[in-house]
Design a protein around this motif. Structure first.
Motif, PDB file in Angstrom:
ATOM      1  N   VAL A  38      69.701  88.299  71.443  1.00 50.33           N
ATOM      2  CA  VAL A  38      70.815  88.712  71.571  1.00 50.33           C
ATOM      3  C   VAL A  38      71.265  86.971  70.023  1.00 50.33           C
ATOM      4  O   VAL A  38      70.768  86.200  70.492  1.00 50.33           O
ATOM      5  N   VAL A  39      72.243  88.083  69.566  1.00 53.05           N
ATOM      6  CA  VAL A  39      72.911  86.686  68.810  1.00 53.05           C
ATOM      7  C   VAL A  39      74.110  86.184  68.784  1.00 53.05           C
ATOM      8  O   VAL A  39      75.269  87.271  69.033  1.00 53.05           O
ATOM      9  N   LEU A  40      74.546  85.254  69.154  1.00 51.20           N
ATOM     10  CA  LEU A  40      76.271  84.655  69.895  1.00 51.20           C
ATOM     11  C   LEU A  40      76.779  83.472  69.021  1.00 51.20           C
ATOM     12  O   LEU A  40      76.340  82.704  69.791  1.00 51.20           O
ATOM     13  N   PRO A  41      77.317  84.101  67.567  1.00 49.33           N
ATOM     14  CA  PRO A  41      77.444  82.718  66.884  1.00 49.33           C
ATOM     15  C   PRO A  41      78.503  81.670  67.565  1.00 49.33           C
ATOM     16  O   PRO A  41      78.706  80.852  66.946  1.00 49.33           O
ATOM     17  N   HIS A  42      79.265  81.689  68.046  1.00 48.16           N
ATOM     18  CA  HIS A  42      80.186  81.148  68.602  1.00 48.16           C
ATOM     19  C   HIS A  42      80.509  81.047  70.317  1.00 48.16           C
ATOM     20  O   HIS A  42      81.147  80.851  70.732  1.00 48.16           O
ATOM     21  N   LEU A  43      79.291  81.170  70.619  1.00 47.46           N
ATOM     22  CA  LEU A  43      78.981  80.316  71.505  1.00 47.46           C
ATOM     23  C   LEU A  43      77.774  79.371  71.715  1.00 47.46           C
ATOM     24  O   LEU A  43      76.638  79.341  71.658  1.00 47.46           O
ATOM     25  N   GLU A  44      78.432  78.653  73.412  1.00 52.75           N
ATOM     26  CA  GLU A  44      77.210  77.334  73.551  1.00 52.75           C
ATOM     27  C   GLU A  44      75.703  78.151  73.970  1.00 52.75           C
ATOM     28  O   GLU A  44      75.915  78.906  74.254  1.00 52.75           O
ATOM     29  N   ALA A  97      73.418  86.902  78.240  1.00 52.60           N
ATOM     30  CA  ALA A  97      72.501  87.744  77.685  1.00 52.60           C
ATOM     31  C   ALA A  97      71.796  88.451  79.136  1.00 52.60           C
ATOM     32  O   ALA A  97      71.359  89.330  79.140  1.00 52.60           O
ATOM     33  N   GLU A  98      72.267  87.406  80.157  1.00 52.85           N
ATOM     34  CA  GLU A  98      71.193  87.549  81.679  1.00 52.85           C
ATOM     35  C   GLU A  98      72.073  88.529  82.595  1.00 52.85           C
ATOM     36  O   GLU A  98      71.348  89.568  82.403  1.00 52.85           O
ATOM     37  N   LYS A  99      73.269  88.652  82.005  1.00 52.52           N
ATOM     38  CA  LYS A  99      74.245  89.302  82.935  1.00 52.52           C
ATOM     39  C   LYS A  99      74.844  90.866  82.122  1.00 52.52           C
ATOM     40  O   LYS A  99      74.295  91.616  82.910  1.00 52.52           O
ATOM     41  N   ALA A 100      74.025  91.094  80.713  1.00 54.69           N
ATOM     42  CA  ALA A 100      74.090  92.110  79.820  1.00 54.69           C
ATOM     43  C   ALA A 100      72.847  92.513  79.854  1.00 54.69           C
ATOM     44  O   ALA A 100      72.640  94.110  80.508  1.00 54.69           O
ATOM     45  N   HIS A 101      71.539  91.875  80.446  1.00 59.90           N
ATOM     46  CA  HIS A 101      70.198  92.390  80.296  1.00 59.90           C
ATOM     47  C   HIS A 101      70.104  93.177  82.404  1.00 59.90           C
ATOM     48  O   HIS A 101      69.804  94.134  82.627  1.00 59.90           O
ATOM     49  N   ALA A 102      71.225  92.621  83.119  1.00 56.61           N
ATOM     50  CA  ALA A 102      71.170  93.307  84.308  1.00 56.61           C
ATOM     51  C   ALA A 102      71.998  94.248  84.249  1.00 56.61           C
ATOM     52  O   ALA A 102      71.555  95.022  85.016  1.00 56.61           O
ATOM     53  N   PHE A 103      73.297  94.463  83.966  1.00 58.34           N
ATOM     54  CA  PHE A 103      73.880  95.434  83.468  1.00 58.34           C
ATOM     55  C   PHE A 103      73.658  96.450  82.441  1.00 58.34           C
ATOM     56  O   PHE A 103      73.461  97.902  83.455  1.00 58.34           O
ATOM     57  N   CYS A 104      72.706  96.804  81.511  1.00 57.72           N
ATOM     58  CA  CYS A 104      72.094  97.773  80.579  1.00 57.72           C
ATOM     59  C   CYS A 104      71.413  98.884  81.048  1.00 57.72           C
ATOM     60  O   CYS A 104      70.041  98.191  81.687  1.00 57.72           O
ATOM     61  N   GLY A 149      60.162  96.288  85.045  1.00 55.14           N
ATOM     62  CA  GLY A 149      59.256  96.305  85.955  1.00 55.14           C
ATOM     63  C   GLY A 149      58.238  97.441  85.942  1.00 55.14           C
ATOM     64  O   GLY A 149      57.132  97.989  86.207  1.00 55.14           O
ATOM     65  N   ASN A 150      58.535  97.986  84.551  1.00 53.48           N
ATOM     66  CA  ASN A 150      57.559  99.284  83.445  1.00 53.48           C
ATOM     67  C   ASN A 150      57.154  98.470  82.747  1.00 53.48           C
ATOM     68  O   ASN A 150      56.043  99.025  82.046  1.00 53.48           O
ATOM     69  N   ILE A 151      57.831  97.794  82.661  1.00 55.12           N
ATOM     70  CA  ILE A 151      57.046  97.381  80.648  1.00 55.12           C
ATOM     71  C   ILE A 151      57.589  95.771  80.353  1.00 55.12           C
ATOM     72  O   ILE A 151      58.466  95.315  81.233  1.00 55.12           O
ATOM     73  N   ASP A 152      57.146  94.794  80.055  1.00 54.43           N
ATOM     74  CA  ASP A 152      57.054  93.760  79.041  1.00 54.43           C
ATOM     75  C   ASP A 152      58.322  93.545  78.454  1.00 54.43           C
ATOM     76  O   ASP A 152      58.001  93.938  77.559  1.00 54.43           O
ATOM     77  N   VAL A 153      58.977  92.808  78.705  1.00 54.82           N
ATOM     78  CA  VAL A 153      60.499  92.611  77.519  1.00 54.82           C
ATOM     79  C   VAL A 153      60.919  90.653  77.931  1.00 54.82           C
ATOM     80  O   VAL A 153      60.616  90.182  78.919  1.00 54.82           O
ATOM     81  N   LYS A 154      61.106  90.445  76.656  1.00 51.52           N
ATOM     82  CA  LYS A 154      61.326  89.754  76.237  1.00 51.52           C
ATOM     83  C   LYS A 154      62.539  89.099  76.145  1.00 51.52           C
ATOM     84  O   LYS A 154      63.084  89.616  75.008  1.00 51.52           O
ATOM     85  N   VAL A 155      63.603  88.629  76.781  1.00 48.51           N
ATOM     86  CA  VAL A 155      65.623  88.680  76.344  1.00 48.51           C
ATOM     87  C   VAL A 155      65.133  86.670  75.704  1.00 48.51           C
ATOM     88  O   VAL A 155      65.174  85.561  76.193  1.00 48.51           O
ATOM     89  N   SER A 156      65.292  86.451  73.952  1.00 44.20           N
ATOM     90  CA  SER A 156      66.139  85.397  73.218  1.00 44.20           C
ATOM     91  C   SER A 156      67.244  85.679  72.756  1.00 44.20           C
ATOM     92  O   SER A 156      67.745  86.918  73.151  1.00 44.20           O
ATOM     93  N   VAL A 157      67.887  83.703  72.698  1.00 45.07           N
ATOM     94  CA  VAL A 157      69.585  83.972  73.208  1.00 45.07           C
ATOM     95  C   VAL A 157      69.294  82.820  71.363  1.00 45.07           C
ATOM     96  O   VAL A 157      68.815  82.004  71.356  1.00 45.07           O
ATOM     97  N   ASP A 158      69.578  83.666  70.335  1.00 44.41           N
ATOM     98  CA  ASP A 158      70.428  82.101  69.208  1.00 44.41           C
ATOM     99  C   ASP A 158      71.735  82.670  69.138  1.00 44.41           C
ATOM    100  O   ASP A 158      72.066  83.558  69.214  1.00 44.41           O
ATOM    101  N   GLN A 159      71.757  80.743  67.975  1.00 46.36           N
ATOM    102  CA  GLN A 159      73.630  81.369  67.935  1.00 46.36           C
ATOM    103  C   GLN A 159      73.456  81.423  66.000  1.00 46.36           C
ATOM    104  O   GLN A 159      74.760  81.580  65.206  1.00 46.36           O
ATOM    105  N   ASP A 160      72.790  81.817  65.544  1.00 46.92           N
ATOM    106  CA  ASP A 160      72.513  82.103  64.431  1.00 46.92           C
ATOM    107  C   ASP A 160      72.432  83.661  63.598  1.00 46.92           C
ATOM    108  O   ASP A 160      70.786  84.095  63.680  1.00 46.92           O
TER     109      ASP A 160
END
Length: 141
Positions: free
Chosen positions: A101-107, A115-122, A130-141
C-alpha cells in the motif's frame, strides 16, 4: 452469508488450463494463457496469478478509497499486489500474496490504519483470509 448480487462477471477458459485461451462473455478480455518461464512455460501469455494480482490490486484500491472517506488523504495512492505460487506442506500447490500500500500523503500510523481497514473490507482479502499467506506492507513513496 447471503450476497446481494449487483454484478456477475463471466469468463471461459479453453485449451489446457494454463495453456490455452480465456475470454469474458462480454468480450472485454480475450487473451492467450501461458505458464511463466519460471514454471517451464513460454511466458508468452497471461497466467492466472497475474490476473489474480491485477484484480486484487484494483479491488483493494477501491476498498481503500471507500473506507477512507473524508478521513484520509488517498491522493496518489497505489496498490501493488504480488501473487506467488509454489508447493505446500501437503505436497500440493498453494498461493501466497504480498500487498504493498503506497500512501504518499499520510503519516505511517495513519497509512497503516487505513491499510488495515481496507484489508478488512476488500472482497478479495475476505475471500482469501485464512486460506493463503498474505502480507500487507505500507510505504509513503
Amino acid at each position: 452469508m447471503a450476497v446481494d448480487v449487483k454484478y456477475t462477471a463471466e469468463a471461459l477458459a479453453t485449451g489446457g488450463g494454463r495453456e490455452g485461451q480465456a475470454k469474458t462473455k462480454d468480450g472485454a478480455l480475450d487473451f492467450t494463457l501461458a505458464p511463466p518461464k519460471e514454471m517451464g512455460g513460454s511466458g508468452e501469455g497471461v497466467n492466472p496469478e497475474q490476473l489474480f494480482a491485477a484484480g486484487w490490486s484494483a479491488c483493494f484500491l477501491g476498498a481503500m478509497k471507500k473506507v477512507a472517506g473524508d478521513d484520509y488523504d488517498t491522493t496518489d495512492a497505489s496498490i501493488g499486489v504480488k501473487v506467488s505460487i509454489g508447493g505446500d506442506d501437503d505436497g500440493g500447490v498453494a498461493l501466497a500474496a504480498e500487498i504493498e500500500v503506497v500512501l504518499p500523503h499520510l503519516e505511517q500510523a495513519a497509512a497503516e490504519e487505513l491499510a488495515e481497514k481496507a484489508h478488512a473490507f476488500c472482497p478479495y482479502s475476505k475471500a482469501t483470509r485464512g486460506n493463503i499467506d498474505v502480507k500487507v506492507s505500507v510505504d509513503q513513496d
